[in-house]
Scaffold this motif. Structure first.
Motif, mmCIF file in Angstrom:
data_model
loop_
_atom_site.group_PDB
_atom_site.id
_atom_site.type_symbol
_atom_site.label_atom_id
_atom_site.label_comp_id
_atom_site.label_asym_id
_atom_site.label_seq_id
_atom_site.Cartn_x
_atom_site.Cartn_y
_atom_site.Cartn_z
ATOM 1 N N ASN A 60 -2.836 39.799 19.165
ATOM 2 C CA ASN A 60 -3.610 40.729 18.175
ATOM 3 C C ASN A 60 -4.887 41.211 19.038
ATOM 4 O OD1 ASN A 60 -1.858 40.505 16.311
ATOM 5 N ND2 ASN A 60 -2.419 38.525 15.767
ATOM 6 N N ALA A 61 -5.027 40.396 19.922
ATOM 7 C CA ALA A 61 -6.480 41.136 20.605
ATOM 8 C C ALA A 61 -6.073 41.086 22.097
ATOM 9 C CB ALA A 61 -7.774 39.836 20.559
ATOM 10 N N TYR A 62 -6.078 42.297 22.648
ATOM 11 C CA TYR A 62 -5.548 42.625 23.982
ATOM 12 C C TYR A 62 -6.972 42.646 24.816
ATOM 13 C CZ TYR A 62 -3.853 44.499 27.970
ATOM 14 O OH TYR A 62 -3.242 44.989 29.343
ATOM 15 N N PHE A 110 -3.077 38.386 25.473
ATOM 16 C CA PHE A 110 -2.338 39.005 26.363
ATOM 17 C C PHE A 110 -1.036 39.986 25.456
ATOM 18 C CE2 PHE A 110 -3.462 36.164 29.637
ATOM 19 C CZ PHE A 110 -4.088 36.759 30.708
#
Lengths: 348, 220
Positions: free
Chosen positions: B182-184, B179
């Motif tokens: 680093n990873a949306y 959220f």
């Protein structure tokens, strides 16, 4: 019962006085979303004094956090300060408004070498705020010789004393630099090779950090750490043994630029704010407070005249030529990064 | 990682229980004045933000931190705790201890003293009274304490980042990464959250069963 009515009276009185306050003319507000520790805080008050516009100032810690905040639509900001590759991504995803440069006359002071960069080639959406370099920070009291290469971060003699970036883009960039590949590569096998190197490095790493690096390097906890050169000066205040180098392979140089998101409610105020930040006085005060390199020519001259320039922040052209700017990666590559990063982190 | 999250939450809960029960037992037998002083002492640290307290632990546990400086002064030598699972468990225990202590203390305070007298009248010694009378009667407090520690521990995220050096990724960290990190990818984040919610609900259901078929006092 008597107590209750007293309470009620008090509540009503408070409510009445509150409504009195709110019935005053609401002040004009500009909502600014910036990195933490990235401004001379007095400047916001100064802006309010000059223009009467109240600055509502909030901060974030990574580009990705900024992106997800903007994307989830929960908040409305007028000025945001993403880094180069994130500016490109936001332009690509139609999240930014084109700027009206007639309202930002101080833009003329921006160093031409910081204009028209890959992330915003036509200079439509962004105004550089600061720029900087990723360097290798080391503790000279615990190393026999100053490292000059990223390989120090993969060196067994520093096992347990190595800090590493806790974000995929910066961490992969270091591995790619060691392997001699471009930092913006989209070649899957090169990225997987970098992943293998990071995985091999993992047992040597003391901790994956972002802001915690200040405490850890400042307190002499680790020997080598990669971080943004501008922040090195803050760490050195706590630990004078620290040194910094620009590794011989290559490294990332970045520009953080002010932009106005599509969801902005007060574009005029936002442009006023951006213009204010580009004035010589603001730029100078920011450069002193923040330690990152300034893109403003007049500020550079002023620092030079006052003998306050840190050479490492403004490398010569030859060094600059071997540094690389991040560009926005295509979605497949981003997905690969995310997957490999999660795998690296989950691996216990 | 699921395993690591549940293992650490289990350790934290068990340690909290082991620490809290004796303290609560002793305090509940003190005078009201002592009890209120104790409550203040317990609550005061909670006025400081959770994140700051965890940062403080980071400075204490560092290899050159306060704890090690003290140990070196005493001639014991350094211990290396930071960036291990033990540090993460310690962070959880510290942060969630009051959630275990308070419910147990409340139950023990309300315990009817005449029951203890009756027990000893009937010839039970101290140990027997505790095992057959006090402990069973305090179970609702224990159960709600266990729930209130286990549930936030299993979903915690910042503690593992600060005290575990980002090397012990827990479920909460994975969700946060989807959220804000680093990873949306809110879809994966939501999926993991729901799976975790289900597991936690199952755990609570099981614990409820233990608590005599779910007395209403045991949970909320």
């Amino acid at each position: 019962m008597k107590k209750f009515s007293k309470c009620l009276a008090l509540t009503l009185a408070t409510a009445a006085s509150l409504s009195l306050v709110s019935s005053c003319q609401p002040a004009e507000v500009v909502n600014v979303f910036n990195w933490g520790e990235y401004i001379d805080e007095d400047l916001n008050a100064e802006f309010t004094k000059q223009t009467g516009i109240v600055v509502n100032y909030k901060t974030y810690t990574t580009n990705e956090m900024l992106y997800s905040t903007m994307k989830s639509g929960g908040a409305s900001y007028d000025v945001i300060i993403p880094s180069d590759y994130m500016v490109a991504r936001m332009i690509e995803e139609d999240m930014l408004l084109p700027l009206d440069f007639t309202n930002i006359p101080n833009y003329n002071d921006i160093d031409p070498s910081k204009k028209g960069l890959l992330y915003d080639p036509d200079n439509e959406y962004s105004v550089p705020y600061t720029w900087g370099i990723v360097g290798l920070i080391y503790d000279a009291s615990t190393t026999s010789e100053a490292p000059d290469s990223w390989t120090a971060l993969f060196d067994k003699q520093y096992a347990g004393n190595i800090l590493m970036f806790d974000n995929p883009r910066d961490a992969f960039a270091i591995a790619l630099a060691v392997l001699g590949y471009g930092l913006n590569t989209t070649n899957e096998s090169e990225i997987r090779e970098a992943y293998a190197l990071l995985k091999e490095q993992r047992p040597l790493v003391q901790a994956y950090v972002m802001d915690q690096v200040f405490d850890k390097m400042g307190g002499g906890e680790a020997v080598v750490a990669p971080y943004y050169v501008g922040d090195y000066f803050l760490m050195r205040e706590d630990n004078p043994n620290l040194g910094v180098v620009i590794p011989k392979e290559t490294t990332n140089t970045f520009v953080d630029a002010m932009c106005i998101p599509k969801s902005a409610k007060n574009k005029t105020a936002a442009e006023q704010y951006i213009n204010f930040m580009c004035s010589t006085d603001s730029g100078y005060r920011n450069a002193i407070a923040v330690g990152y390199s300034t893109p403003l020519v007049s500020v550079y001259e002023k620092l030079k005249a006052n003998d306050e320039l840190e050479d490492i922040c403004y490398p010569d052209d030859e060094t600059m030529a071997r540094l690389e700017v991040f560009i926005n990666l295509p979605p497949e590559t981003r997905k690969l990064y995310d997957e490999l990063w999660a795998e690296l982190m989950i691996d216990n | 990682m699921f395993a690591a999250s549940f293992r650490l939450a289990f350790y934290a809960t068990a340690i909290c229980l082991l620490i809290s029960y004796p303290i609560a037992y002793v305090v509940s037998r003190e005078t009201p004045q002592v009890q209120s002083v104790f409550m203040v002492l317990l609550m005061v640290p909670m006025w400081i933000n959770f994140l700051l307290r965890t940062y403080a632990w980071m400075s204490i546990l560092e290899n050159n931190g306060l704890l090690n400086k003290l140990l070196v002064l005493l001639g014991i030598g350094k211990v290396s705790i930071i960036n291990t699972e033990a540090a993460v468990a310690l962070g959880m225990v510290y942060n969630y201890l009051p959630f275990m202590l308070l419910p147990i203390l409340t139950v023990l305070q309300k315990l009817d003293r005449s029951l203890l007298e009756a027990s000893s009248d009937l010839g039970a010694n101290g140990v027997r009274t505790f095992l057959r009378v006090v402990f069973p009667l305090s179970l609702p407090g224990v159960l709600s304490g266990v729930t209130m520690v286990f549930v936030p521990s299993v979903s915690t995220f910042v503690i593992s980042k600060l005290l575990g050096g980002g090397k012990t990724l827990l479920l909460g960290d994975l969700i946060e990464m989807q959220f804000l990190g680093n990873a949306y990818n809110p879809y994966i984040g939501s999926a993991v959250s729901i799976v975790m919610m289900l597991i936690v609900l199952v755990c609570m259901f099981v614990m409820n069963k233990f608590g005599d078929g779910g007395e209403e006092t045991s949970m909320f």
